[in-house]
Scaffold this active site. Sequence first.
Site, short mmCIF file in Angstrom:
data_model
loop_
_atom_site.label_atom_id
_atom_site.label_comp_id
_atom_site.label_asym_id
_atom_site.label_seq_id
_atom_site.Cartn_x
_atom_site.Cartn_y
_atom_site.Cartn_z
N ASN A 140 -59.60 82.78 -15.28
CA ASN A 140 -60.24 81.65 -15.81
C ASN A 140 -60.67 80.55 -14.93
O ASN A 140 -60.17 80.84 -13.66
CB ASN A 140 -58.74 80.87 -16.76
CG ASN A 140 -59.35 79.54 -17.13
OD1 ASN A 140 -60.32 79.47 -17.92
ND2 ASN A 140 -58.50 78.73 -16.91
N LEU A 154 -55.23 81.46 -24.96
CA LEU A 154 -54.89 82.87 -25.38
C LEU A 154 -53.61 83.17 -25.49
O LEU A 154 -52.89 82.76 -24.41
CB LEU A 154 -55.74 83.87 -24.56
CG LEU A 154 -57.13 84.01 -24.53
CD1 LEU A 154 -57.68 84.76 -23.35
CD2 LEU A 154 -57.71 84.31 -25.79
N ARG A 179 -60.17 77.58 -25.44
CA ARG A 179 -58.81 78.12 -26.16
C ARG A 179 -58.01 78.70 -25.45
O ARG A 179 -58.24 79.47 -24.56
CB ARG A 179 -59.38 78.94 -27.40
CG ARG A 179 -60.46 78.53 -28.13
CD ARG A 179 -60.02 77.42 -29.16
NE ARG A 179 -61.07 77.15 -30.07
CZ ARG A 179 -61.02 76.11 -31.05
NH1 ARG A 179 -59.58 75.55 -31.25
NH2 ARG A 179 -61.80 75.71 -31.80
N ASP A 237 -53.15 77.36 -18.22
CA ASP A 237 -53.40 77.24 -16.94
C ASP A 237 -52.46 77.53 -15.79
O ASP A 237 -52.45 76.62 -14.62
CB ASP A 237 -54.07 75.69 -16.55
CG ASP A 237 -55.22 75.27 -17.68
OD1 ASP A 237 -56.19 76.42 -18.19
OD2 ASP A 237 -55.14 74.37 -17.91
N ASP A 274 -51.77 83.98 -17.49
CA ASP A 274 -50.49 84.43 -18.00
C ASP A 274 -50.45 83.70 -19.25
O ASP A 274 -51.13 83.32 -20.05
CB ASP A 274 -49.25 84.24 -16.91
CG ASP A 274 -49.09 82.86 -16.80
OD1 ASP A 274 -49.67 81.90 -17.26
OD2 ASP A 274 -48.24 82.49 -15.87
N GLY A 320 -48.81 80.90 -20.06
CA GLY A 320 -48.65 79.48 -20.03
C GLY A 320 -50.22 79.01 -20.06
O GLY A 320 -50.97 79.59 -20.28
N HIS A 373 -60.70 76.63 -13.92
CA HIS A 373 -60.34 75.23 -14.10
C HIS A 373 -60.71 74.26 -13.27
O HIS A 373 -60.65 74.43 -12.16
CB HIS A 373 -58.70 75.14 -14.36
CG HIS A 373 -58.21 74.07 -14.72
ND1 HIS A 373 -58.21 73.93 -15.94
CD2 HIS A 373 -57.56 72.90 -14.42
CE1 HIS A 373 -57.84 72.58 -16.44
NE2 HIS A 373 -57.32 72.06 -15.27
C1 GAR Z 1 -66.23 73.57 -16.55
O1 GAR Z 1 -66.02 72.85 -15.71
C2 GAR Z 1 -64.96 74.60 -16.25
O2 GAR Z 1 -64.25 74.62 -15.27
C3 GAR Z 1 -64.16 73.93 -17.44
O3 GAR Z 1 -65.14 73.68 -18.52
C4 GAR Z 1 -66.41 73.62 -17.94
C5 GAR Z 1 -67.51 74.36 -18.68
O4 GAR Z 1 -69.00 74.22 -18.12
N1 GAR Z 1 -63.14 74.61 -18.36
C6 GAR Z 1 -62.06 74.06 -18.70
O5 GAR Z 1 -61.90 72.84 -18.70
C7 GAR Z 1 -61.05 75.19 -19.08
N2 GAR Z 1 -59.97 74.75 -19.47
P1 GAR Z 1 -69.80 75.40 -18.34
O6 GAR Z 1 -69.92 75.50 -19.54
O7 GAR Z 1 -71.01 74.57 -18.01
O8 GAR Z 1 -69.62 76.46 -17.55
#
Ligand code: GAR
Length: 267
Positions: free
Chosen positions: A157, A138, A136, A195, A191, A193, A159
């Site tokens: 975060n 924020l 989500r 990512d 921030d 935006g 990514h």
């Molecule tokens: C991870 O690959 C993380 O980088 C990504 O979700 C996955 C969570 O895996 N996050 C995003 O895409 C955020 N936009 P996990 O639940 O096994 O840690």
Amino acid sequence: MRSKIRIGALISGGGTNLQAIIDACEAGTIDGRIVFVGADTPAAKGLERAKRHGIPTFMVDYGDIIRRCKETPEALTLPADGDIAAIMAKQSLLGPTAPAEKARLFIATRMVAEAGLLAAMAEYRPDLLVLAGFMRNLTPYFIDRFNTDPGYPRIMNIHPALLPAFPGVDGYGDTFRYGCKVGGCTVHFIDYGEDSGPIIGQRSFVIEESDTLESVKKKGLALEWQLYPQCIQWFAENRLQVVTMTYTLDDGRIAQRRVVRVAQPEK
Ligand code: GAR
């Protein structure tokens, strides 16, 4: 001995990053402890990992809030301390072309959910909030209430792509489908935006012709489990500072870029 920072975590899924952070805290490679794990859905399997380690959990059901707000928008009660017009003007999650009513409903529903998160988090007084697969965005409503000192961001975060390439919900998928020769992961402060916040650390891996989407995800996750604890430990050691640096363009004009400086460890 350094005192341990209090870390809060938000998740949406299986929580393998959460597990890496829990393990690093328990092993002492992060000078911190996780004081809560919150989720946006009851389906977040990572909540079980937290419970196994005796970490308090909570859940704010975003899906349910959004559904109820859409069904009866007139019953929507915004948090009393939030000025939706100011928050809409500040955010850069939605572009200027987003239909006004839709954008308002998007921000309003997130504000309601975020008020729930803030209320659930308050008693744990976290120093740092880590988004560990939290799917989500924020809004400034939440961010400004947690980042009370604008020069000292406290929400990280991870990514699954080499930002600023491939923001959004499917970083490894987008990287793979584009035919990239390298993929990677990024830890950044958030921030207003999507990512788009200042980058703390990145790791990359080579993508071979023989790779599949599954093998790309596997390579990427293995790096995430190293990178995220490392960045959190830098924060715990108080070594991170967001600085605005100036540089000169070819035509002589001065431009600026935001950089996260990682200071040398104290001797
Ligand atoms: C991870 O690959 C993380 O980088 C990504 O979700 C996955 C969570 O895996 N996050 C995003 O895409 C955020 N936009 P996990 O639940 O096994 O840690």
